[in-house]
Design a protein around this motif. Structure first.
Motif, PDB file in Angstrom:
ATOM      1  N   ARG A  23      31.540   4.668   8.854  1.00 37.17           N
ATOM      2  CA  ARG A  23      32.845   4.916   9.748  1.00 37.17           C
ATOM      3  C   ARG A  23      32.355   6.259  10.469  1.00 37.17           C
ATOM      4  O   ARG A  23      33.267   6.350  11.500  1.00 37.17           O
ATOM      5  CB  ARG A  23      33.775   5.626   8.381  1.00 37.17           C
ATOM      6  N   ARG A  24      31.698   7.207  10.144  1.00 38.44           N
ATOM      7  CA  ARG A  24      31.219   8.416  10.840  1.00 38.44           C
ATOM      8  C   ARG A  24      30.682   7.847  12.305  1.00 38.44           C
ATOM      9  O   ARG A  24      31.157   8.615  13.464  1.00 38.44           O
ATOM     10  CB  ARG A  24      30.460   9.254  10.263  1.00 38.44           C
ATOM     11  N   ALA A  25      29.665   6.946  12.196  1.00 40.59           N
ATOM     12  CA  ALA A  25      29.186   6.540  13.478  1.00 40.59           C
ATOM     13  C   ALA A  25      30.266   5.847  14.416  1.00 40.59           C
ATOM     14  O   ALA A  25      30.190   6.233  15.589  1.00 40.59           O
ATOM     15  CB  ALA A  25      28.110   5.624  13.192  1.00 40.59           C
ATOM     16  N   LEU A  26      31.075   5.284  13.788  1.00 40.28           N
ATOM     17  CA  LEU A  26      32.175   4.553  14.546  1.00 40.28           C
ATOM     18  C   LEU A  26      33.106   5.427  15.323  1.00 40.28           C
ATOM     19  O   LEU A  26      33.512   5.383  16.357  1.00 40.28           O
ATOM     20  CB  LEU A  26      32.752   3.482  13.509  1.00 40.28           C
ATOM     21  N   LEU A  31      33.605   3.014  19.404  1.00 40.84           N
ATOM     22  CA  LEU A  31      33.741   1.381  19.193  1.00 40.84           C
ATOM     23  C   LEU A  31      32.766   1.126  18.408  1.00 40.84           C
ATOM     24  O   LEU A  31      31.782   1.748  18.181  1.00 40.84           O
ATOM     25  CB  LEU A  31      33.724   0.788  20.808  1.00 40.84           C
ATOM     26  N   ASP A  32      32.798  -0.141  17.986  1.00 44.76           N
ATOM     27  CA  ASP A  32      31.706  -0.747  17.246  1.00 44.76           C
ATOM     28  C   ASP A  32      30.699  -1.609  18.159  1.00 44.76           C
ATOM     29  O   ASP A  32      30.880  -2.837  18.580  1.00 44.76           O
ATOM     30  CB  ASP A  32      31.989  -1.549  16.041  1.00 44.76           C
ATOM     31  N   ALA A  38      27.621  -8.556  19.427  1.00 48.75           N
ATOM     32  CA  ALA A  38      27.508 -10.168  18.500  1.00 48.75           C
ATOM     33  C   ALA A  38      28.535 -10.667  19.060  1.00 48.75           C
ATOM     34  O   ALA A  38      28.375 -12.026  19.229  1.00 48.75           O
ATOM     35  CB  ALA A  38      27.760  -9.698  17.016  1.00 48.75           C
ATOM     36  N   VAL A  39      29.685 -10.465  19.572  1.00 47.00           N
ATOM     37  CA  VAL A  39      31.105 -10.972  19.911  1.00 47.00           C
ATOM     38  C   VAL A  39      30.721 -11.567  21.220  1.00 47.00           C
ATOM     39  O   VAL A  39      30.940 -12.643  21.365  1.00 47.00           O
ATOM     40  CB  VAL A  39      32.337 -10.272  20.006  1.00 47.00           C
ATOM     41  N   GLU A  40      29.866 -10.831  22.124  1.00 43.84           N
ATOM     42  CA  GLU A  40      29.699 -11.351  23.400  1.00 43.84           C
ATOM     43  C   GLU A  40      28.720 -12.103  23.509  1.00 43.84           C
ATOM     44  O   GLU A  40      28.754 -13.280  24.073  1.00 43.84           O
ATOM     45  CB  GLU A  40      29.281  -9.977  24.268  1.00 43.84           C
ATOM     46  N   LEU A  96      21.932 -12.652  11.767  1.00 43.57           N
ATOM     47  CA  LEU A  96      22.264 -11.223  11.588  1.00 43.57           C
ATOM     48  C   LEU A  96      22.129 -10.676  13.369  1.00 43.57           C
ATOM     49  O   LEU A  96      21.085 -10.815  13.916  1.00 43.57           O
ATOM     50  CB  LEU A  96      21.329 -10.439  10.837  1.00 43.57           C
ATOM     51  N   VAL A  97      22.910  -9.619  13.547  1.00 39.82           N
ATOM     52  CA  VAL A  97      22.842  -9.024  14.866  1.00 39.82           C
ATOM     53  C   VAL A  97      22.675  -7.415  14.500  1.00 39.82           C
ATOM     54  O   VAL A  97      23.565  -7.041  13.725  1.00 39.82           O
ATOM     55  CB  VAL A  97      23.908  -9.362  15.896  1.00 39.82           C
ATOM     56  N   ASP A  98      21.629  -6.713  15.074  1.00 37.48           N
ATOM     57  CA  ASP A  98      21.752  -5.272  14.893  1.00 37.48           C
ATOM     58  C   ASP A  98      21.209  -4.778  16.084  1.00 37.48           C
ATOM     59  O   ASP A  98      20.781  -5.415  17.189  1.00 37.48           O
ATOM     60  CB  ASP A  98      20.467  -4.843  13.662  1.00 37.48           C
ATOM     61  N   ASP A  99      21.659  -3.390  16.603  1.00 30.43           N
ATOM     62  CA  ASP A  99      21.467  -2.917  17.759  1.00 30.43           C
ATOM     63  C   ASP A  99      19.941  -2.499  17.892  1.00 30.43           C
ATOM     64  O   ASP A  99      19.092  -3.137  18.987  1.00 30.43           O
ATOM     65  CB  ASP A  99      22.126  -1.624  18.070  1.00 30.43           C
ATOM     66  N   VAL A 100      19.337  -1.519  17.094  1.00 28.97           N
ATOM     67  CA  VAL A 100      17.923  -1.209  17.149  1.00 28.97           C
ATOM     68  C   VAL A 100      17.193  -1.253  15.772  1.00 28.97           C
ATOM     69  O   VAL A 100      17.859  -0.793  14.935  1.00 28.97           O
ATOM     70  CB  VAL A 100      17.786   0.258  17.605  1.00 28.97           C
ATOM     71  N   VAL A 101      16.202  -1.853  15.989  1.00 32.61           N
ATOM     72  CA  VAL A 101      15.437  -2.024  14.480  1.00 32.61           C
ATOM     73  C   VAL A 101      14.346  -0.843  14.646  1.00 32.61           C
ATOM     74  O   VAL A 101      13.566  -0.835  15.529  1.00 32.61           O
ATOM     75  CB  VAL A 101      14.604  -3.216  14.366  1.00 32.61           C
TER      76      VAL A 101
END
Length: 134
Positions: A23-26, A31-32, A38-40, A96-101
């Protein structure tokens, strides 16, 4: 993404599920970002004929410490049990989708939660990967 396209008409769509941010990061970002990615990605894949659907299937069940500066074992411990499933995933094939590993702790915890709920995690996609420190 060939596996997503093969036999797509004969099977249920693959779900594209993103690793949730806290929540804090959002709030900080406004925005998420990972959810938007992932949606795009799902939209673009559908335009190419893939049977995919972006689903907001995970959430953080408790707060976690900021991962910056933590070692790989500390990151894993910080996230252990922190992600829960919020959608009916049993029997679903999921990418699964993540931004940075960085260490893979977020992806591992998300995959654990999904598998525990009966999903089949068939892969992961990320935007970037940080170099591993030794």
């Amino acid at each position: 993404m060939t596996a997503i396209r093969e036999g797509a008409a004969a099977s249920a769509p693959v779900w594209v599920v993103w690793v949730p941010s806290g929540r804090r990061a959002l709030r900080r970002r406004g925005l998420d970002v990972t959810g938007e990615l992932a949606v795009e990605a799902a939209r673009l894949l559908r335009a190419e004929g893939a049977a995919v659907r972006a689903v907001h299937a995970l959430r953080q069940r408790r707060g976690v410490a900021d991962q910056a500066g933590l070692t790989a074992p500390q990151r894993a411990a910080n996230l252990r049990g922190a992600i829960e499933v919020r959608a009916p995933v049993a029997g679903r094939r999921i990418v699964l989708v993540d931004d940075v590993v960085t260490t893979g702790a977020s992806l591992s915890e998300a995959a654990r939660a999904l598998r525990a709920a009966g999903a089949e995690v068939v892969g992961a996609a990320t935007v970037a990967m940080t170099p591993r420190r030794r």
